[in-house]
Design a protein around this motif. Structure first.
Motif, short mmCIF file in Angstrom:
data_model
loop_
_atom_site.label_atom_id
_atom_site.label_comp_id
_atom_site.label_asym_id
_atom_site.label_seq_id
_atom_site.Cartn_x
_atom_site.Cartn_y
_atom_site.Cartn_z
N VAL A 192 -9.22 91.93 33.07
CA VAL A 192 -8.34 92.54 32.09
C VAL A 192 -9.04 93.80 31.76
O VAL A 192 -10.25 93.83 31.34
N GLY A 193 -8.07 94.72 31.80
CA GLY A 193 -8.47 96.27 31.34
C GLY A 193 -9.05 97.04 32.43
O GLY A 193 -8.90 98.20 32.20
N LYS A 194 -9.23 96.50 33.43
CA LYS A 194 -9.56 97.37 34.81
C LYS A 194 -8.25 98.03 35.37
O LYS A 194 -7.26 97.75 35.28
N ILE A 195 -8.75 99.44 35.82
CA ILE A 195 -7.61 100.58 36.31
C ILE A 195 -7.89 100.31 37.82
O ILE A 195 -8.86 100.36 38.27
N VAL A 196 -6.60 100.05 38.40
CA VAL A 196 -6.47 99.76 39.92
C VAL A 196 -5.45 100.77 40.55
O VAL A 196 -4.52 101.07 39.82
N GLU A 197 -5.89 101.08 41.80
CA GLU A 197 -4.76 102.34 42.35
C GLU A 197 -4.12 101.44 43.28
O GLU A 197 -4.29 100.44 43.55
N LYS A 198 -2.82 101.99 43.76
CA LYS A 198 -2.09 101.54 44.71
C LYS A 198 -2.88 100.97 45.82
O LYS A 198 -3.51 101.91 46.58
N GLY A 199 -2.45 99.78 46.52
CA GLY A 199 -3.15 99.22 47.59
C GLY A 199 -4.53 98.76 47.43
O GLY A 199 -5.27 98.29 48.32
N GLU A 200 -5.32 98.70 46.07
CA GLU A 200 -6.55 97.99 46.10
C GLU A 200 -6.40 96.40 45.65
O GLU A 200 -5.32 96.07 45.09
N LYS A 201 -7.26 95.95 46.44
CA LYS A 201 -7.33 94.36 46.30
C LYS A 201 -7.61 93.92 45.20
O LYS A 201 -8.38 94.38 44.28
N ILE A 202 -6.61 92.85 44.50
CA ILE A 202 -6.84 92.47 43.31
C ILE A 202 -7.00 90.70 43.66
O ILE A 202 -7.15 90.07 42.32
N GLY A 203 -6.63 90.37 44.42
CA GLY A 203 -6.87 88.74 44.49
C GLY A 203 -6.69 88.16 45.97
O GLY A 203 -6.49 88.93 47.01
N PHE A 204 -6.24 86.90 46.29
CA PHE A 204 -6.20 86.22 47.45
C PHE A 204 -4.97 85.31 47.23
O PHE A 204 -4.91 84.46 46.46
N MET A 205 -4.13 85.02 48.37
CA MET A 205 -3.22 84.37 48.27
C MET A 205 -3.58 82.68 48.32
O MET A 205 -4.33 82.51 48.74
N GLY A 206 -2.57 82.10 47.52
CA GLY A 206 -2.81 80.63 47.41
C GLY A 206 -1.64 79.85 47.12
O GLY A 206 -0.51 80.34 47.09
N SER A 207 -1.98 78.47 46.62
CA SER A 207 -1.00 77.49 46.25
C SER A 207 -1.09 77.06 44.93
O SER A 207 -0.69 75.97 44.76
N THR A 208 -1.79 77.67 43.89
CA THR A 208 -1.85 77.13 42.57
C THR A 208 -0.51 77.34 41.59
O THR A 208 -0.03 77.69 42.10
N GLY A 209 -0.64 76.28 40.78
CA GLY A 209 0.45 76.18 39.78
C GLY A 209 1.75 75.36 40.48
O GLY A 209 1.50 74.48 41.31
N ASP A 210 3.05 75.83 40.12
CA ASP A 210 3.93 75.21 40.75
C ASP A 210 4.49 75.48 42.08
O ASP A 210 5.18 76.45 42.13
N SER A 211 3.64 75.30 42.91
CA SER A 211 3.81 75.72 44.57
C SER A 211 3.89 74.75 45.62
O SER A 211 3.43 73.59 45.41
N THR A 212 4.79 75.06 46.48
CA THR A 212 4.87 74.03 47.52
C THR A 212 4.23 74.46 48.87
O THR A 212 4.36 73.76 49.76
N GLY A 213 3.55 75.66 48.68
CA GLY A 213 2.88 75.93 50.04
C GLY A 213 2.18 77.40 49.59
O GLY A 213 2.51 77.77 48.55
N VAL A 214 1.25 77.78 50.56
CA VAL A 214 0.47 78.92 50.37
C VAL A 214 1.37 80.19 50.25
O VAL A 214 2.07 80.29 51.32
N HIS A 215 1.59 80.95 49.28
CA HIS A 215 2.34 82.09 49.29
C HIS A 215 2.32 83.19 47.99
O HIS A 215 1.51 82.60 47.15
N LEU A 216 2.72 84.31 48.05
CA LEU A 216 2.72 85.17 46.79
C LEU A 216 4.19 85.19 46.19
O LEU A 216 5.02 85.32 46.53
N HIS A 217 3.91 84.83 44.68
CA HIS A 217 5.03 85.11 43.93
C HIS A 217 5.05 86.49 43.50
O HIS A 217 4.12 86.64 42.63
N PHE A 218 6.11 87.49 43.70
CA PHE A 218 5.91 88.82 43.22
C PHE A 218 6.91 89.52 42.49
O PHE A 218 8.33 89.01 42.88
N GLU A 219 6.77 89.63 41.34
CA GLU A 219 7.81 90.13 40.35
C GLU A 219 7.58 91.54 39.80
O GLU A 219 6.56 92.06 40.06
#
Length: 523
Positions: free
Chosen positions: A480-507
């Protein structure tokens, strides 16, 4: 007067007269006689010749009597033949399974009896499906003299040999018999009702709405492409007893529910939809589907939820083609101006959103979405780019307003909209490349797990009215608080939470209201 060639011939004739000569033999014998003139007197004949003459006269009388008798016999025989012929008749020998049972005048009477008996058996068993079992009947024709037939006896034996066998239709699912119905028509009707019920559930689920949904995102036109069963279904006609049949409505209910008992839950203080789903280990879609009164995920303590998860024996799969019109967010071209204050801007040319037609194939099983694929996108109206003059002093982390795909080489597995009985607020992306990148410049305002179904997630504030959310990550690489630039890596895809498979939920959120990310992302 007739004389003979000699006494030898006369004597021979006398000897033959004592025998039973045929008419032809007599003709041959007399042909050897010679006729002499009648002028000869009796005295001119010798005594022996006179005797021979008398013998001939006597023999002719015997021949005459024989001919008369033969004529009478011939007349009697001819009359008898006429009588016999007049009393000859054609009869039919009847055999059942190779065993003769009697005779009838006409085989058509037997055929008519079999047809009438079969009809009678079918009509007397109208409450069930029967197959009439008749023996093999064969016929042999014969002409006979004055013989009485045994028609009634034949019919009686045939009547006992013809019977009705009850037949039912056995429903077999994945090789396992599940019930016996009256006939194929009854079984097919029940299966069609199960399919229709699944389609109706699909229609009902589309009525659920969320208050936060934007009115510009209506549910599009839906075409049902296919309805079938997940399991292999077979119908087999088999011999049964009447008590073997089951009630179609009871069997249908069993196949649709799996005899699962209803589960009710009273909402407790602090509960949320995703919390309840996690507590009972069921999909949130089940809660939305069973409780269509839920609006904007709002539930209150004391309310009752139906959490019944049906386990149908027969699962219905539907494939729907959804045609939607989606907006395409216009791009903004920024012209930096050192004379303008930081954070101020001036619109030189207004932008205008474009429009595209999107075709989506949605696969559901028993009303629950299993797969969603974007089949095609067609640009209807190109967006018009905006031109804005901005101050040259850029605040660190401020977004450009133009978003990039957060995953390289991604595929859309679920789109924005009413897909799960409620609003799906983003898009789900899958890709062989699991790295998650910032869609635009921004500041990390959340990095963690809120336990609200998103699992590990990151929220970026782009400091221009937009935010983006990245959910279900297996690893978070920013704080929290970090400034990121477009295209900078912020994490790795997974299946945590309410998920039925490995994917990214993007809003993509604009003024904290979710918008369709596909407005901003284009292929």
């Amino acid at each position: 007067m007739t004389v003979f060639k000699g006494m030898g011939w006369a004597k021979k004739l006398l000897d033959k007269s004592k025998q039973k000569l045929s008419k032809i033999q007599l003709q041959r014998l007399t042909a050897k006689m010679r006729v002499i003139p009648a002028a000869l007197t009796k005295e001119q004949l010798t005594s022996s010749t006179h005797k021979a003459y008398k013998a001939v006269i006597l023999h002719k009388w015997n021949i005459a009597k024989t001919v008369s008798v033969l004529s009478v016999v011939t007349a009697v025989v001819w009359s008898g033949n006429v009588y016999v012929e007049a009393n000859m008749a054609q009869i039919v020998h009847v055999s059942i399974n190779g065993q003769e049972v009697g005779t009838v005048k006409d085989k058509s009477s037997v055929e008519q009896f079999v047809a009438a008996k079969s009809k009678e058996l079918i009509e007397s068993n109208s409450d069930m499906h029967v197959v009439v079992k008749a023996p093999e009947v064969t016929f042999t024709d014969e002409r006979v003299f004055m013989v009485e037939t045994s028609d009634q006896e034949v019919m009686n034996k045939l009547g006992t040999a013809i019977f009705a066998q009850p037949v039912g239709t056995e429903l077999v699912i994945d090789g396992k018999p599940v019930g016996i119905l009256k006939d194929q028509a009854t079984a097919s009707l029940m299966l069609d009702q199960i399919k229709s019920s699944a389609v109706e559930k699909k229609k009902d689920s589309s009525k659920v709405r969320v208050l936060s949904a934007t009115p510009s995102e209506p549910v599009g036109e839906v075409e049902l492409q296919k309805v079938d069963f997940v399991q292999q279904v077979e119908l087999k006609d088999i011999p049964i007893q009447p008590q073997d049949m089951v009630n179609p409505e009871e069997l249908r209910k069993k196949l649709e529910t799996g005899d699962v008992q209803p589960i009710k839950y009273v909402v407790e203080k602090g509960d949320c939809v995703s919390c309840v789903a996690k507590k009972f280990n069921i999909p949130k879609q089940i809660i939305y589907q069973n409780n269509p009164w839920i609006v904007d995920d709002m539930i209150k303590a004391g309310q009752q939820l139906d959490l019944t998860v049906l386990q149908p024996t027969l699962a219905v799969r539907t494939v729907e083609k959804l045609i939607e019109q989606q907006e395409i967010q216009y791009d903004t071209e920024y012209q930096k101006d050192d004379s303008m204050r930081l954070g101020t801007d001036q619109t030189i040319k207004a932008g205008k959103n474009g429009l595209k037609k999107v075709i989506i194939l949605v696969t559901k099983i028993n009303g629950l979405m299993i797969e969603e694929t974007v089949q095609n996108e067609e640009i209807i109206q190109e967006p018009v780019k905006a031109v804005v003059r901005k101050g040259t002093k850029v605040i660190k982390g401020e977004g450009s307003g133009k978003f990039a795909w957060p995953v390289v080489s991604s595929s859309i597995s679920s789109t924005f909209g009413y897909r799960w009985g409620a609003l799906h607020k983003g898009v789900d992306l899958t890709s062989p490349n699991k790295n998650i990148m910032a869609s635009d410049n921004g500041k990390v305002v959340y990095a963690g797990n809120k336990n609200d179904g998103y699992g590990n997630m990151v929220i970026l504030d782009h400091l221009n009215g937009y935010k983006t959310l990245y959910g279900h990550l297996s690893r978070i690489d920013v704080t929290v608080g970090k400034i990121v630039e477009k295209g900078e890596k912020i994490g790795f895809m997974g299946s945590t939470g309410d998920s039925t498979g490995v994917h990214l939920h993007f809003e993509v959120q604009r003024s904290n209201t979710p918008e369709n990310p596909l407005k901003y992302l284009n292929r």
